[in-house]
Design a protein around this motif. Structure first.
Motif, PDB file in Angstrom:
ATOM      1  N   PRO A  45     -11.454 -55.291 -30.362  1.00 63.78           N
ATOM      2  CA  PRO A  45     -10.802 -56.290 -31.211  1.00 63.78           C
ATOM      3  C   PRO A  45     -11.788 -57.399 -31.556  1.00 63.78           C
ATOM      4  O   PRO A  45     -12.735 -57.676 -30.807  1.00 63.78           O
ATOM      5  CB  PRO A  45      -9.660 -56.809 -30.329  1.00 63.78           C
ATOM      6  N   ALA A  46     -11.560 -58.033 -32.685  1.00 67.10           N
ATOM      7  CA  ALA A  46     -12.496 -59.047 -33.174  1.00 67.10           C
ATOM      8  C   ALA A  46     -12.726 -60.162 -32.151  1.00 67.10           C
ATOM      9  O   ALA A  46     -13.867 -60.575 -31.909  1.00 67.10           O
ATOM     10  CB  ALA A  46     -11.993 -59.629 -34.480  1.00 67.10           C
ATOM     11  N   ALA A  47     -11.655 -60.668 -31.544  1.00 63.96           N
ATOM     12  CA  ALA A  47     -11.792 -61.774 -30.593  1.00 63.96           C
ATOM     13  C   ALA A  47     -12.655 -61.373 -29.405  1.00 63.96           C
ATOM     14  O   ALA A  47     -13.507 -62.149 -28.946  1.00 63.96           O
ATOM     15  CB  ALA A  47     -10.417 -62.237 -30.121  1.00 63.96           C
ATOM     16  N   ALA A  48     -12.448 -60.163 -28.882  1.00 65.79           N
ATOM     17  CA  ALA A  48     -13.232 -59.696 -27.737  1.00 65.79           C
ATOM     18  C   ALA A  48     -14.706 -59.535 -28.113  1.00 65.79           C
ATOM     19  O   ALA A  48     -15.604 -59.882 -27.335  1.00 65.79           O
ATOM     20  CB  ALA A  48     -12.664 -58.376 -27.225  1.00 65.79           C
ATOM     21  N   ALA A  49     -14.958 -59.006 -29.316  1.00 65.18           N
ATOM     22  CA  ALA A  49     -16.340 -58.822 -29.761  1.00 65.18           C
ATOM     23  C   ALA A  49     -17.050 -60.163 -29.925  1.00 65.18           C
ATOM     24  O   ALA A  49     -18.209 -60.326 -29.511  1.00 65.18           O
ATOM     25  CB  ALA A  49     -16.361 -58.048 -31.070  1.00 65.18           C
ATOM     26  N   LEU A  50     -16.378 -61.135 -30.515  1.00 63.98           N
ATOM     27  CA  LEU A  50     -16.977 -62.461 -30.687  1.00 63.98           C
ATOM     28  C   LEU A  50     -17.272 -63.097 -29.342  1.00 63.98           C
ATOM     29  O   LEU A  50     -18.305 -63.760 -29.165  1.00 63.98           O
ATOM     30  CB  LEU A  50     -16.042 -63.341 -31.510  1.00 63.98           C
ATOM     31  N   SER A  51     -16.382 -62.906 -28.383  1.00 65.74           N
ATOM     32  CA  SER A  51     -16.599 -63.446 -27.042  1.00 65.74           C
ATOM     33  C   SER A  51     -17.829 -62.824 -26.395  1.00 65.74           C
ATOM     34  O   SER A  51     -18.648 -63.521 -25.781  1.00 65.74           O
ATOM     35  CB  SER A  51     -15.366 -63.191 -26.173  1.00 65.74           C
ATOM     36  N   GLY A  95     -25.349 -65.032 -25.961  1.00 61.07           N
ATOM     37  CA  GLY A  95     -26.147 -66.011 -26.690  1.00 61.07           C
ATOM     38  C   GLY A  95     -26.594 -65.606 -28.072  1.00 61.07           C
ATOM     39  O   GLY A  95     -27.561 -66.170 -28.599  1.00 61.07           O
ATOM     40  N   GLU A  96     -25.892 -64.667 -28.684  1.00 59.04           N
ATOM     41  CA  GLU A  96     -26.266 -64.237 -30.035  1.00 59.04           C
ATOM     42  C   GLU A  96     -25.682 -65.198 -31.072  1.00 59.04           C
ATOM     43  O   GLU A  96     -24.500 -65.532 -31.040  1.00 59.04           O
ATOM     44  CB  GLU A  96     -25.750 -62.826 -30.320  1.00 59.04           C
ATOM     45  N   LEU A  97     -26.530 -65.643 -32.001  1.00 56.20           N
ATOM     46  CA  LEU A  97     -26.102 -66.476 -33.115  1.00 56.20           C
ATOM     47  C   LEU A  97     -26.361 -65.709 -34.416  1.00 56.20           C
ATOM     48  O   LEU A  97     -27.458 -65.190 -34.620  1.00 56.20           O
ATOM     49  CB  LEU A  97     -26.860 -67.806 -33.140  1.00 56.20           C
ATOM     50  N   LEU A 132     -15.658 -67.852 -34.028  1.00 57.00           N
ATOM     51  CA  LEU A 132     -16.665 -67.690 -35.075  1.00 57.00           C
ATOM     52  C   LEU A 132     -17.665 -68.832 -35.054  1.00 57.00           C
ATOM     53  O   LEU A 132     -18.880 -68.632 -35.167  1.00 57.00           O
ATOM     54  CB  LEU A 132     -15.991 -67.598 -36.448  1.00 57.00           C
ATOM     55  N   LEU A 133     -17.169 -70.053 -34.906  1.00 51.50           N
ATOM     56  CA  LEU A 133     -18.049 -71.224 -34.872  1.00 51.50           C
ATOM     57  C   LEU A 133     -19.031 -71.157 -33.716  1.00 51.50           C
ATOM     58  O   LEU A 133     -20.160 -71.646 -33.821  1.00 51.50           O
ATOM     59  CB  LEU A 133     -17.215 -72.502 -34.787  1.00 51.50           C
ATOM     60  N   GLN A 134     -18.617 -70.556 -32.607  1.00 54.19           N
ATOM     61  CA  GLN A 134     -19.484 -70.480 -31.433  1.00 54.19           C
ATOM     62  C   GLN A 134     -20.722 -69.632 -31.674  1.00 54.19           C
ATOM     63  O   GLN A 134     -21.737 -69.831 -31.001  1.00 54.19           O
ATOM     64  CB  GLN A 134     -18.706 -69.919 -30.239  1.00 54.19           C
ATOM     65  N   ILE A 135     -20.647 -68.675 -32.599  1.00 58.75           N
ATOM     66  CA  ILE A 135     -21.807 -67.815 -32.840  1.00 58.75           C
ATOM     67  C   ILE A 135     -22.508 -68.165 -34.150  1.00 58.75           C
ATOM     68  O   ILE A 135     -23.305 -67.383 -34.657  1.00 58.75           O
ATOM     69  CB  ILE A 135     -21.416 -66.328 -32.810  1.00 58.75           C
ATOM     70  N   MET A 136     -22.204 -69.350 -34.698  1.00 58.74           N
ATOM     71  CA  MET A 136     -22.875 -69.834 -35.901  1.00 58.74           C
ATOM     72  C   MET A 136     -23.832 -70.966 -35.553  1.00 58.74           C
ATOM     73  O   MET A 136     -23.501 -71.843 -34.758  1.00 58.74           O
ATOM     74  CB  MET A 136     -21.854 -70.345 -36.917  1.00 58.74           C
ATOM     75  N   HIS A 137     -25.033 -70.940 -36.147  1.00 57.21           N
ATOM     76  CA  HIS A 137     -25.931 -72.087 -36.037  1.00 57.21           C
ATOM     77  C   HIS A 137     -25.741 -72.962 -37.274  1.00 57.21           C
ATOM     78  O   HIS A 137     -24.886 -72.679 -38.130  1.00 57.21           O
ATOM     79  CB  HIS A 137     -27.386 -71.641 -35.865  1.00 57.21           C
ATOM     80  N   GLU A 138     -26.496 -74.018 -37.394  1.00 59.87           N
ATOM     81  CA  GLU A 138     -26.216 -75.007 -38.445  1.00 59.87           C
ATOM     82  C   GLU A 138     -26.444 -74.489 -39.859  1.00 59.87           C
ATOM     83  O   GLU A 138     -25.931 -75.075 -40.817  1.00 59.87           O
ATOM     84  CB  GLU A 138     -27.052 -76.266 -38.221  1.00 59.87           C
ATOM     85  N   HIS A 139     -27.200 -73.400 -40.011  1.00 63.26           N
ATOM     86  CA  HIS A 139     -27.447 -72.863 -41.353  1.00 63.26           C
ATOM     87  C   HIS A 139     -26.740 -71.520 -41.589  1.00 63.26           C
ATOM     88  O   HIS A 139     -27.004 -70.864 -42.602  1.00 63.26           O
ATOM     89  CB  HIS A 139     -28.947 -72.693 -41.580  1.00 63.26           C
ATOM     90  N   SER A 140     -25.877 -71.105 -40.693  1.00 66.61           N
ATOM     91  CA  SER A 140     -25.184 -69.830 -40.845  1.00 66.61           C
ATOM     92  C   SER A 140     -24.248 -69.840 -42.044  1.00 66.61           C
ATOM     93  O   SER A 140     -23.710 -70.884 -42.421  1.00 66.61           O
ATOM     94  CB  SER A 140     -24.367 -69.513 -39.592  1.00 66.61           C
ATOM     95  N   ARG A 141     -24.030 -68.657 -42.598  1.00 70.73           N
ATOM     96  CA  ARG A 141     -23.040 -68.467 -43.655  1.00 70.73           C
ATOM     97  C   ARG A 141     -21.900 -67.624 -43.119  1.00 70.73           C
ATOM     98  O   ARG A 141     -22.129 -66.620 -42.426  1.00 70.73           O
ATOM     99  CB  ARG A 141     -23.650 -67.719 -44.836  1.00 70.73           C
TER     100      ARG A 141
END
Length: 201
Positions: free
Chosen positions: A100-106, A112-114, A138-147
Motif C-alpha cells: 500500500p502507498a502509505a507503507a511504501a512511503l514509510s 532516508g530516501e528523498l 509524501l512531505l517526509q520524502i521530499m527535499h526543498e526542490h522536489s516536485r
C-alpha cells in the motif's frame, strides 16, 4: 497497450493489467508531462506511486532518471510491472514495491530516501482523499526542490483546491481532456510556472 514514448527504450510496448482495477495514463498526458520534466529528469530519483502497469516510472527510467521506485499494492498489477521491468532490462535502476502507498512511503522515509520527482496517480474520484491522507508521508520524502505531480479527474478540481496544504504550493495545473495534472512544490520554493495551463499550451 501502453508503450515507452521516448528515450533509451523508445517504442517498446508494455503489458497492462486486465480489468478496471487500474487506469493507465494516456499517451497525450504522458508525453505532455515528460516534455515539461525533460530538462531536469536525467539523474533524478523518481517515485511512481499507484503504478498500475509501471509505465510512468519506466518512461522516467528510459528518459534518464537514475533510480526509480514503482509502488503498487495489487498483486496482479505488481506482477505485470515486474515483467515490464524485465522487458525493459531495468532491473538495476527500477525497484518495485508491492505494498500500500502509505507503507511504501514509510519504508522509503525510514531508509532516508528523498525523491526528486513524485508522480501520484491514485484511483480517480478518490484523489482528494488519498492526497489528504498521504500528504505528510509524501512531505517526509521530499527535499526543498522536489516536485510532486498529482494526476486527477477534472471533476475533483474544486475538491482538491479546497484542501488545506500549508506545506505545499500549487505551481501549475495542466488540463488534457478529462485528465489534469497538478504540479506541487514545497512552500516557499516557487517555480517559473504560470498558475494555470490549459491543454498544455
Amino acid at each position: 497497450m501502453p508503450r515507452i514514448i521516448a528515450g533509451e527504450k523508445r517504442g517498446l510496448k508494455l503489458e497492462a493489467p486486465r480489468g478496471e482495477a487500474t487506469r493507465p495514463t494516456g499517451d497525450r498526458v504522458k508525453e505532455a508531462i515528460f516534455s515539461i520534466l525533460q530538462a531536469e529528469l536525467r539523474g533524478t530519483k523518481f517515485l511512481d506511486l499507484f503504478g498500475g502497469s509501471g509505465q510512468i516510472g519506466l518512461e522516467a527510467a528510459s528518459r534518464g532518471a537514475s533510480q526509480v521506485w514503482i509502488v503498487e499494492k495489487d498483486r496482479q498489477a505488481a506482477e505485470i510491472i515486474r515483467q515490464n521491468i524485465q522487458k525493459c532490462g531495468f532491473e538495476e535502476s527500477v525497484k518495485l514495491m508491492q505494498a500500500p502507498a502509505a507503507a511504501a512511503l514509510s519504508r522509503l522515509w525510514k531508509v532516508g530516501e528523498l525523491m526528486d520527482i513524485i508522480y501520484f496517480d491514485p484511483p480517480w474520484k478518490e484523489e482528494a482523499r488519498f492526497f489528504f491522507q498521504l500528504r505528510d508521508p509524501l512531505l517526509q520524502i521530499m527535499h526543498e526542490h522536489s516536485r510532486l505531480l498529482l494526476e486527477a479527474d477534472e471533476s475533483v478540481e474544486k475538491e482538491l483546491s479546497s484542501l488545506t496544504l500549508p506545506a505545499l504550493d500549487l505551481l501549475r495545473t495542466c488540463h488534457y481532456g478529462r485528465a489534469m495534472v497538478l504540479f506541487y512544490g514545497k512552500t516557499g520554493k516557487k517555480e517559473d510556472f504560470p498558475p494555470s495551463l490549459r491543454n498544455g499550451e
